[in-house]
Design a protein around this motif. Structure first.
Motif: not given
Length: 237
Positions: A121-127, A98-111
């Motif tokens: 911790g985790g959080a979501s971000f929009v590009v 899956v490729v991140l688009g120009e107007n897209d959503l992603f999240f990070i989840d790390i332990a």
């Protein structure tokens, strides 16, 4: 020693205390250091994510950030999830490529683990720009704090916190993913102490013992957003 002396000297913890016990290396300073390094790593990873990046490359980058920060890759996989993969339960692997688009959503989840102590911790971000993605990411963090303040204000049980989260998520226009029901955190490994969820905990959770997880999903199953952190008082935010 007599039986009478034994009975007066030994105290048995209640079920909640057994669930919330910690290991020999537990320390407040250590847990806070792990938490702070985890939050800093999330910000650094997010700053390196770009449209056109393949999800697997983002995960490899995230692992590099953690190692460079002196953190051990720890007790669950490092996750960076793009687009439609943001819907998936954490135990379900991402769809490959899956490729991140120009107007897209992603999240990070790390332990990660810092020395003896667990971070999570985790959080979501929009590009780019996308109003619904932005609202979902914002609402996941907002709901986290709404639930956290209910815990502070009322001393609500873990069960009550997630029932409340489910109700508020519906009012916001999302569904709450109960495959992410919160969990213990401690000096490593917490799983040797307790593997049950926060959503099933029938007592008031103690500070610095639990991770509150909020995973919101679009009712039409197009995307989701995630936020998690340790249950702590307002002063830490």
């Amino acid at each position: 020693m007599s039986n009478q002396a034994n009975s007066s000297a030994v105290r048995y913890p209640d079920e909640a205390s057994l669930v919330e016990r910690v290991g020999p290396a537990f320390s407040v300073d250590g847990m806070l250091a792990a938490r702070n390094k985890t939050r800093a790593a999330i910000g650094e990873i997010a700053s390196k994510v770009r449209p056109g990046m393949v999800e697997e490359d983002a995960v490899a980058m995230a692992k590099g950030v953690l190692v460079a920060a002196g953190l051990e890759l720890s007790w669950h996989p490092t996750r960076v999830r793009f687009g439609r993969n943001t819907l998936k339960p954490m135990r379900q692997p991402s769809e490959a490529g899956v490729v991140l688009g120009e107007n897209d959503l992603f999240f990070i989840d790390i332990a990660p683990r810092f020395e003896a102590w667990e971070g999570d911790g985790g959080a979501s971000f929009v590009v780019g720009e996308h109003a619904e993605f932005e609202r979902c990411a914002r609402d996941a963090e907002t709901l986290f704090h709404d639930v956290r303040r209910k815990w502070l204000r009322e001393g609500a049980t873990g069960q009550a916190l997630y029932a409340y989260a489910d109700e508020v998520a519906c009012r916001m226009g999302w569904t709450l993913n109960f495959d992410l029901p919160g969990h213990r955190v401690s000096d490593f490994p917490h799983a040797a102490i307790h593997t049950g969820s926060l959503a099933a905990f029938e007592a008031t959770p103690s500070a610095m013992r639990w991770i509150l997880e909020i995973h919101l999903r679009d009712p039409q199953l197009r995307f989701g957003a995630f936020f998690e952190d340790m249950l702590l008082e307002d002063v830490y935010y």
